[in-house]
Design a protein around this motif. Structure first.
Motif, PDB file in Angstrom:
ATOM      1  N   GLU A  61       0.695  -1.111  -0.163  1.00 41.15           N
ATOM      2  CA  GLU A  61       0.000  -0.006  -0.053  1.00 41.15           C
ATOM      3  C   GLU A  61       0.741   1.482   0.154  1.00 41.15           C
ATOM      4  N   ALA A  62       1.893   1.379   0.744  1.00 43.78           N
ATOM      5  CA  ALA A  62       2.705   2.271   0.978  1.00 43.78           C
ATOM      6  C   ALA A  62       3.504   2.534  -0.445  1.00 43.78           C
ATOM      7  N   LEU A  63       4.093   1.716  -0.880  1.00 38.56           N
ATOM      8  CA  LEU A  63       4.713   1.522  -2.318  1.00 38.56           C
ATOM      9  C   LEU A  63       3.905   2.085  -3.461  1.00 38.56           C
ATOM     10  N   ASN A  64       2.540   1.574  -3.403  1.00 41.54           N
ATOM     11  CA  ASN A  64       1.576   2.069  -4.332  1.00 41.54           C
ATOM     12  C   ASN A  64       1.501   3.730  -4.343  1.00 41.54           C
ATOM     13  N   ARG A  65       1.432   4.135  -3.107  1.00 40.94           N
ATOM     14  CA  ARG A  65       1.270   5.477  -2.905  1.00 40.94           C
ATOM     15  C   ARG A  65       2.100   6.201  -3.449  1.00 40.94           C
ATOM     16  N   LEU A  66       3.466   5.717  -3.294  1.00 46.25           N
ATOM     17  CA  LEU A  66       4.733   6.463  -3.811  1.00 46.25           C
ATOM     18  C   LEU A  66       4.933   6.517  -5.152  1.00 46.25           C
ATOM     19  N   GLN A  67       4.374   5.325  -5.548  1.00 43.46           N
ATOM     20  CA  GLN A  67       4.185   5.019  -7.196  1.00 43.46           C
ATOM     21  C   GLN A  67       3.172   6.064  -7.764  1.00 43.46           C
ATOM     22  N   ARG A  68       2.050   6.385  -7.137  1.00 43.71           N
ATOM     23  CA  ARG A  68       1.091   7.422  -7.569  1.00 43.71           C
ATOM     24  C   ARG A  68       1.735   8.771  -7.512  1.00 43.71           C
ATOM     25  N   GLU A  69       2.801   9.152  -6.583  1.00 42.01           N
ATOM     26  CA  GLU A  69       3.314  10.383  -6.704  1.00 42.01           C
ATOM     27  C   GLU A  69       4.638  10.356  -7.372  1.00 42.01           C
ATOM     28  N   GLY A  70       4.836   9.356  -8.149  1.00 43.44           N
ATOM     29  CA  GLY A  70       5.975   9.484  -9.247  1.00 43.44           C
ATOM     30  C   GLY A  70       7.359   9.281  -8.554  1.00 43.44           C
ATOM     31  N   PHE A  71       7.530   8.626  -7.370  1.00 42.33           N
ATOM     32  CA  PHE A  71       8.732   8.486  -7.003  1.00 42.33           C
ATOM     33  C   PHE A  71       9.412   7.020  -6.981  1.00 42.33           C
ATOM     34  N   VAL A  72       8.339   6.048  -7.233  1.00 41.70           N
ATOM     35  CA  VAL A  72       8.965   4.638  -7.573  1.00 41.70           C
ATOM     36  C   VAL A  72       8.214   4.159  -8.695  1.00 41.70           C
ATOM     37  N   GLU A  73       8.643   3.103  -9.140  1.00 47.18           N
ATOM     38  CA  GLU A  73       7.897   2.285 -10.470  1.00 47.18           C
ATOM     39  C   GLU A  73       8.195   0.875  -9.974  1.00 47.18           C
ATOM     40  N   VAL A  74       7.321  -0.021 -10.442  1.00 46.97           N
ATOM     41  CA  VAL A  74       7.216  -1.451 -10.156  1.00 46.97           C
ATOM     42  C   VAL A  74       7.311  -2.136 -11.570  1.00 46.97           C
ATOM     43  N   SER A  75       8.154  -3.364 -11.652  1.00 45.51           N
ATOM     44  CA  SER A  75       8.173  -4.333 -12.725  1.00 45.51           C
ATOM     45  C   SER A  75       7.930  -5.794 -12.122  1.00 45.51           C
ATOM     46  N   PHE A  76       6.768  -6.424 -12.694  1.00 42.34           N
ATOM     47  CA  PHE A  76       6.397  -7.436 -12.228  1.00 42.34           C
ATOM     48  C   PHE A  76       7.653  -8.342 -11.993  1.00 42.34           C
ATOM     49  N   ARG A  77       8.556  -8.447 -12.830  1.00 40.42           N
ATOM     50  CA  ARG A  77       9.792  -9.303 -12.878  1.00 40.42           C
ATOM     51  C   ARG A  77      10.999  -9.082 -11.938  1.00 40.42           C
ATOM     52  N   SER A  78      11.209  -7.796 -11.798  1.00 46.22           N
ATOM     53  CA  SER A  78      12.506  -7.341 -11.029  1.00 46.22           C
ATOM     54  C   SER A  78      11.807  -6.476  -9.912  1.00 46.22           C
ATOM     55  N   GLY A  79      10.809  -6.422  -9.500  1.00 46.68           N
ATOM     56  CA  GLY A  79      10.585  -5.730  -8.176  1.00 46.68           C
ATOM     57  C   GLY A  79      10.294  -4.183  -8.257  1.00 46.68           C
ATOM     58  N   TRP A  80      10.504  -3.606  -7.338  1.00 48.62           N
ATOM     59  CA  TRP A  80      10.511  -2.029  -7.358  1.00 48.62           C
ATOM     60  C   TRP A  80      11.768  -1.238  -7.592  1.00 48.62           C
ATOM     61  N   GLN A  81      11.578   0.152  -8.342  1.00 45.41           N
ATOM     62  CA  GLN A  81      12.778   0.674  -8.419  1.00 45.41           C
ATOM     63  C   GLN A  81      12.562   2.084  -7.938  1.00 45.41           C
ATOM     64  N   VAL A  82      13.698   2.995  -7.558  1.00 46.53           N
ATOM     65  CA  VAL A  82      13.584   4.401  -7.377  1.00 46.53           C
ATOM     66  C   VAL A  82      13.523   4.908  -8.663  1.00 46.53           C
ATOM     67  N   LYS A  83      12.530   5.664  -8.941  1.00 46.07           N
ATOM     68  CA  LYS A  83      12.504   6.358 -10.273  1.00 46.07           C
ATOM     69  C   LYS A  83      13.590   7.189 -10.663  1.00 46.07           C
ATOM     70  N   PRO A  84      14.292   6.965 -11.827  1.00 42.46           N
ATOM     71  CA  PRO A  84      15.328   7.642 -12.237  1.00 42.46           C
ATOM     72  C   PRO A  84      14.809   9.129 -12.266  1.00 42.46           C
ATOM     73  N   PHE A  85      15.844  10.087 -12.047  1.00 42.39           N
ATOM     74  CA  PHE A  85      15.427  11.557 -12.207  1.00 42.39           C
ATOM     75  C   PHE A  85      15.254  11.978 -13.776  1.00 42.39           C
ATOM     76  N   ASP A  86      13.926  12.459 -13.905  1.00 44.05           N
ATOM     77  CA  ASP A  86      13.629  13.014 -15.269  1.00 44.05           C
ATOM     78  C   ASP A  86      13.712  14.674 -15.233  1.00 44.05           C
ATOM     79  N   PHE A  87      14.859  15.211 -15.725  1.00 44.42           N
ATOM     80  CA  PHE A  87      14.920  16.623 -15.548  1.00 44.42           C
ATOM     81  C   PHE A  87      13.865  17.313 -16.391  1.00 44.42           C
ATOM     82  N   GLN A  88      13.432  16.727 -17.492  1.00 49.66           N
ATOM     83  CA  GLN A  88      12.480  17.644 -18.271  1.00 49.66           C
ATOM     84  C   GLN A  88      11.026  17.678 -17.478  1.00 49.66           C
ATOM     85  N   GLN A  89      10.568  16.654 -16.951  1.00 49.16           N
ATOM     86  CA  GLN A  89       9.394  16.386 -16.129  1.00 49.16           C
ATOM     87  C   GLN A  89       9.742  17.419 -14.829  1.00 49.16           C
TER      88      GLN A  89
END
Length: 244
Positions: A61-89
């Motif tokens: 639940e906590a990770l899903n909330r962080l995902q909605r806010e754009g801090f982390v992303e998930v891959s069903f094969r490799s688990g969670w990842q801190v989202k890389p910086f997107d300077f344009q965004q």
């Protein structure tokens, strides 16, 4: 996933087990802000669950909330990842923030009676000797300065949108307060902006605000990659971060 991220090898928490998803969310978010979890880092729900002494359900639940806010992303094969910086965004978010705050200044300078800005005056219109020097404290005050200006317009929807932008920019904005010169500049620039609003000099206040935010945006971009490199070296070697 190969190995275990060093973050999850220690730091067990003794916090009370209430509202677990919220507690885990805040704990992970703080580690992101403190660069204990770095852009690109991978981890599993099981590692987080062990860290916070909880089951995987509130962790998810906590990770899903962080995902909605754009801090982390998930891959069903490799688990969670801190989202890389997107300077344009981030630069686009800064541009939206500028538009919102310029509109707020326009409203404040036209309001009758004038908005109550006394709380801000007590923080920012002070002598240099009375200023704070702790980066994290000034960062929190800086965030509230901009939010309180928007809130003072009385437009709740404007304040809500601005708060959302503030949340999404918080990670990079904290970097701006690792340099002493930037702390001094923040006090001086906030003071000038505030005086201009009080004197109802809308054009001048808007120009000052735009320059203030643009300067912060440029500084953050300049030092972000260096900060990440330092944090990565600290994580790999166990040596303290350089203060220079």
């Amino acid at each position: 996933m190969d190995g275990t991220h060093p973050l999850f090898k220690s730091k067990q928490t003794g916090e009370r087990r209430q509202n677990l998803p919220e507690r885990i969310y805040r704990q992970l978010k703080q580690r992101l802000f403190d660069f204990e979890l770095l852009p690109g880092d991978r981890f599993t729900e099981s590692e987080v669950a062990e860290l916070v002494n909880a089951s995987r359900t509130p962790v998810r639940e906590a990770l899903n909330r962080l995902q909605r806010e754009g801090f982390v992303e998930v891959s069903f094969r490799s688990g969670w990842q801190v989202k890389p910086f997107d300077f344009q965004q981030y630069e686009q978010l800064y541009d939206v923030r500028i538009a919102l705050e310029l509109e707020a200044i326009k409203c404040l300078c036209a309001m009758h009676p004038a908005a109550d800005l006394e709380p801000l005056k007590r923080i920012w219109l002070i002598t240099p000797q009375a200023r704070l020097s702790h980066g994290a404290s000034v960062c929190a005050l800086d965030e509230r300065f901009h939010e309180q200006l928007v809130e003072a317009t009385g437009n709740q929807e404007l304040a809500r949108i601005h708060h959302d932008i503030t949340e999404r920019l918080r990670l990079v904005r904290r970097i701006d307060f690792t340099q002493r010169a930037r702390i001094t500049a923040t006090y001086e620039q906030h003071g000038e902006i505030l005086r201009s609003i009080i004197e109802r000099q809308a054009d001048r206040a808007q120009q000052l605000m735009k320059a203030h935010i643009e300067e912060s945006k440029a500084e953050v971009r300049k030092i972000t990659l260096h900060m990440i490199f330092q944090a990565r070296e600290h994580l790999n070697t166990g040596q303290p971060l350089s203060s220079g």
